[in-house]
Design a protein around this motif. Structure first.
Motif, PDB file in Angstrom:
ATOM      1  N   GLN A  38      23.863  10.139  10.115  1.00  0.00           N
ATOM      2  CA  GLN A  38      23.446  10.806   8.875  1.00  0.00           C
ATOM      3  C   GLN A  38      21.934  10.653   8.673  1.00  0.00           C
ATOM      4  N   ARG A  39      21.282  11.735   8.258  1.00  0.00           N
ATOM      5  CA  ARG A  39      19.835  11.704   8.020  1.00  0.00           C
ATOM      6  C   ARG A  39      19.537  11.005   6.696  1.00  0.00           C
ATOM      7  N   VAL A  40      18.511  10.141   6.727  1.00  0.00           N
ATOM      8  CA  VAL A  40      18.069   9.417   5.535  1.00  0.00           C
ATOM      9  C   VAL A  40      16.552   9.375   5.510  1.00  0.00           C
ATOM     10  N   ARG A  41      16.039   9.052   4.339  1.00  0.00           N
ATOM     11  CA  ARG A  41      14.596   8.827   4.206  1.00  0.00           C
ATOM     12  C   ARG A  41      14.393   7.497   3.504  1.00  0.00           C
ATOM     13  N   ALA A  42      13.325   6.834   3.872  1.00  0.00           N
ATOM     14  CA  ALA A  42      13.017   5.527   3.302  1.00  0.00           C
ATOM     15  C   ALA A  42      12.212   5.674   2.021  1.00  0.00           C
ATOM     16  N   GLU A  43      12.408   4.716   1.140  1.00  0.00           N
ATOM     17  CA  GLU A  43      11.610   4.591  -0.077  1.00  0.00           C
ATOM     18  C   GLU A  43      11.245   3.124  -0.216  1.00  0.00           C
ATOM     19  N   LEU A  44      10.207   2.869  -0.942  1.00  0.00           N
ATOM     20  CA  LEU A  44       9.837   1.497  -1.267  1.00  0.00           C
ATOM     21  C   LEU A  44      10.128   1.278  -2.737  1.00  0.00           C
ATOM     22  N   THR A  45      10.802   0.188  -3.050  1.00  0.00           N
ATOM     23  CA  THR A  45      11.175  -0.088  -4.432  1.00  0.00           C
ATOM     24  C   THR A  45      11.030  -1.573  -4.721  1.00  0.00           C
ATOM     25  N   ARG A  46      10.934  -1.880  -5.993  1.00  0.00           N
ATOM     26  CA  ARG A  46      10.956  -3.279  -6.422  1.00  0.00           C
ATOM     27  C   ARG A  46      12.266  -3.521  -7.151  1.00  0.00           C
ATOM     28  N   PHE A  47      12.964  -4.563  -6.751  1.00  0.00           N
ATOM     29  CA  PHE A  47      14.151  -4.969  -7.473  1.00  0.00           C
ATOM     30  C   PHE A  47      13.716  -5.853  -8.627  1.00  0.00           C
TER      31      PHE A  47
ATOM     32  N   GLU B 230       0.818  -1.216   0.000  1.00  0.00           N
ATOM     33  CA  GLU B 230       0.000   0.000   0.000  1.00  0.00           C
ATOM     34  C   GLU B 230       0.853   1.268   0.000  1.00  0.00           C
ATOM     35  N   GLY B 231       2.176   1.119  -0.070  1.00  0.00           N
ATOM     36  CA  GLY B 231       3.059   2.281  -0.109  1.00  0.00           C
ATOM     37  C   GLY B 231       3.401   2.855   1.247  1.00  0.00           C
ATOM     38  N   ARG B 232       3.234   2.059   2.296  1.00  0.00           N
ATOM     39  CA  ARG B 232       3.531   2.511   3.657  1.00  0.00           C
ATOM     40  C   ARG B 232       4.587   1.611   4.281  1.00  0.00           C
ATOM     41  N   ILE B 233       5.232   2.108   5.323  1.00  0.00           N
ATOM     42  CA  ILE B 233       6.132   1.294   6.127  1.00  0.00           C
ATOM     43  C   ILE B 233       5.509   1.210   7.510  1.00  0.00           C
ATOM     44  N   ALA B 234       5.171   0.002   7.917  1.00  0.00           N
ATOM     45  CA  ALA B 234       4.548  -0.225   9.216  1.00  0.00           C
ATOM     46  C   ALA B 234       5.336  -1.311   9.943  1.00  0.00           C
ATOM     47  N   LEU B 235       5.678  -1.038  11.202  1.00  0.00           N
ATOM     48  CA  LEU B 235       6.459  -1.970  12.003  1.00  0.00           C
ATOM     49  C   LEU B 235       5.664  -2.389  13.229  1.00  0.00           C
TER      50      LEU B 235
ATOM     51  N   ARG C 227      20.089   9.366   1.215  1.00  0.00           N
ATOM     52  CA  ARG C 227      20.564  10.463   2.051  1.00  0.00           C
ATOM     53  C   ARG C 227      19.610  11.646   1.896  1.00  0.00           C
ATOM     54  N   VAL C 228      19.335  12.333   2.990  1.00  0.00           N
ATOM     55  CA  VAL C 228      18.472  13.507   2.965  1.00  0.00           C
ATOM     56  C   VAL C 228      19.343  14.745   2.870  1.00  0.00           C
ATOM     57  N   ASN C 229      19.110  15.552   1.837  1.00  0.00           N
ATOM     58  CA  ASN C 229      19.797  16.836   1.715  1.00  0.00           C
ATOM     59  C   ASN C 229      19.074  17.851   2.583  1.00  0.00           C
ATOM     60  N   ASP C 230      19.764  18.889   2.976  1.00  0.00           N
ATOM     61  CA  ASP C 230      19.170  19.909   3.846  1.00  0.00           C
ATOM     62  C   ASP C 230      17.925  20.536   3.249  1.00  0.00           C
ATOM     63  N   VAL C 231      17.839  20.627   1.916  1.00  0.00           N
ATOM     64  CA  VAL C 231      16.708  21.306   1.296  1.00  0.00           C
ATOM     65  C   VAL C 231      15.550  20.362   0.990  1.00  0.00           C
ATOM     66  N   GLU C 232      15.757  19.052   1.136  1.00  0.00           N
ATOM     67  CA  GLU C 232      14.698  18.092   0.830  1.00  0.00           C
ATOM     68  C   GLU C 232      13.705  17.988   1.973  1.00  0.00           C
ATOM     69  N   GLN C 233      12.458  17.753   1.629  1.00  0.00           N
ATOM     70  CA  GLN C 233      11.451  17.413   2.605  1.00  0.00           C
ATOM     71  C   GLN C 233      11.251  15.908   2.520  1.00  0.00           C
ATOM     72  N   PRO C 234      11.666  15.143   3.537  1.00  0.00           N
ATOM     73  CA  PRO C 234      11.602  13.694   3.450  1.00  0.00           C
ATOM     74  C   PRO C 234      10.168  13.191   3.374  1.00  0.00           C
ATOM     75  N   SER C 235       9.981  12.113   2.603  1.00  0.00           N
ATOM     76  CA  SER C 235       8.675  11.478   2.491  1.00  0.00           C
ATOM     77  C   SER C 235       8.861  10.065   1.999  1.00  0.00           C
ATOM     78  N   VAL C 236       7.814   9.283   2.101  1.00  0.00           N
ATOM     79  CA  VAL C 236       7.814   7.936   1.556  1.00  0.00           C
ATOM     80  C   VAL C 236       6.974   7.969   0.296  1.00  0.00           C
ATOM     81  N   PRO C 237       7.589   7.845  -0.877  1.00  0.00           N
ATOM     82  CA  PRO C 237       6.833   7.916  -2.124  1.00  0.00           C
ATOM     83  C   PRO C 237       5.919   6.718  -2.306  1.00  0.00           C
ATOM     84  N   ASP C 238       4.861   6.909  -3.102  1.00  0.00           N
ATOM     85  CA  ASP C 238       3.911   5.844  -3.382  1.00  0.00           C
ATOM     86  C   ASP C 238       4.524   4.754  -4.218  1.00  0.00           C
ATOM     87  N   GLU C 239       5.420   5.057  -5.108  1.00  0.00           N
ATOM     88  CA  GLU C 239       5.946   4.043  -6.021  1.00  0.00           C
ATOM     89  C   GLU C 239       7.397   4.156  -6.242  1.00  0.00           C
TER      90      GLU C 239
END
Length: 150
Positions: A117-126, A28-33, A138-150
């Motif tokens: 180091q700051r990072v953001r998660a993404e979901l991908t298919r190999f 569903e494009g989410r990370i749930a633990l 890696r998260v750059n200072d100007v980026e707004q981190p998010s988890v993309p849908d695809e």
């Protein structure tokens, strides 16, 4: 590594009753633990009952942002599906909410990667994989981190 033919798929995850909530969320494009519904403890692996208080557990979404807690640089890959990525960084990321989850740190080969180091998660298919995998950037200072849908 010289190869002919298609790159093999990465090993498929074992989806069982305990881990099904995680894999449903990634579809569903989410990370749930896994988290205890009573005491709020995040569990390192999905369990039906909290190993701290015995309370019931559920899968709770995380924002997908965090810091590198630890990492290794893979120079000699043992998974054929990831051979083209060598050298690559496998990071253990501590999400802002507290739980930790490993994954490949994309576009990194080791130099410049640091604990904290700051990072953001993404979901991908190999290639060849059915399930989506959690990877990091890696998260750059100007980026707004998010988890993309695809």
């Amino acid at each position: 590594m010289n190869r002919t033919g298609p790159i093999p798929a990465p090993p498929a995850p074992l989806i069982d009753t305990d881990s099904a909530g995680f894999w449903e969320a990634t579809r569903e494009g989410r990370i749930a633990l896994c988290r205890c519904s009573d005491c709020g403890t995040w569990l390192a692996r999905p369990l039906e009952r909290c190993n701290r208080c015995g309370g019931p557990t559920s899968f709770t979404d995380v924002t997908g942002t965090g810091t590198v807690y630890s990492f290794i640089v893979v120079h000699h890959g043992s998974v054929p599906a990831f051979a083209a990525l060598v050298p690559y960084v496998l990071a253990l990321v501590e999400f802002d909410e507290g739980p930790r989850l490993p994954g490949i740190l994309l576009d990194e080969q080791g130099p410049g990667v640091a604990v904290g180091q700051r990072v953001r998660a993404e979901l991908t298919r190999f290639t060849g994989a059915e399930e989506r995998a959690v990877v990091y950037r890696r998260v750059n200072d100007v980026e707004q981190p998010s988890v993309p849908d695809e």
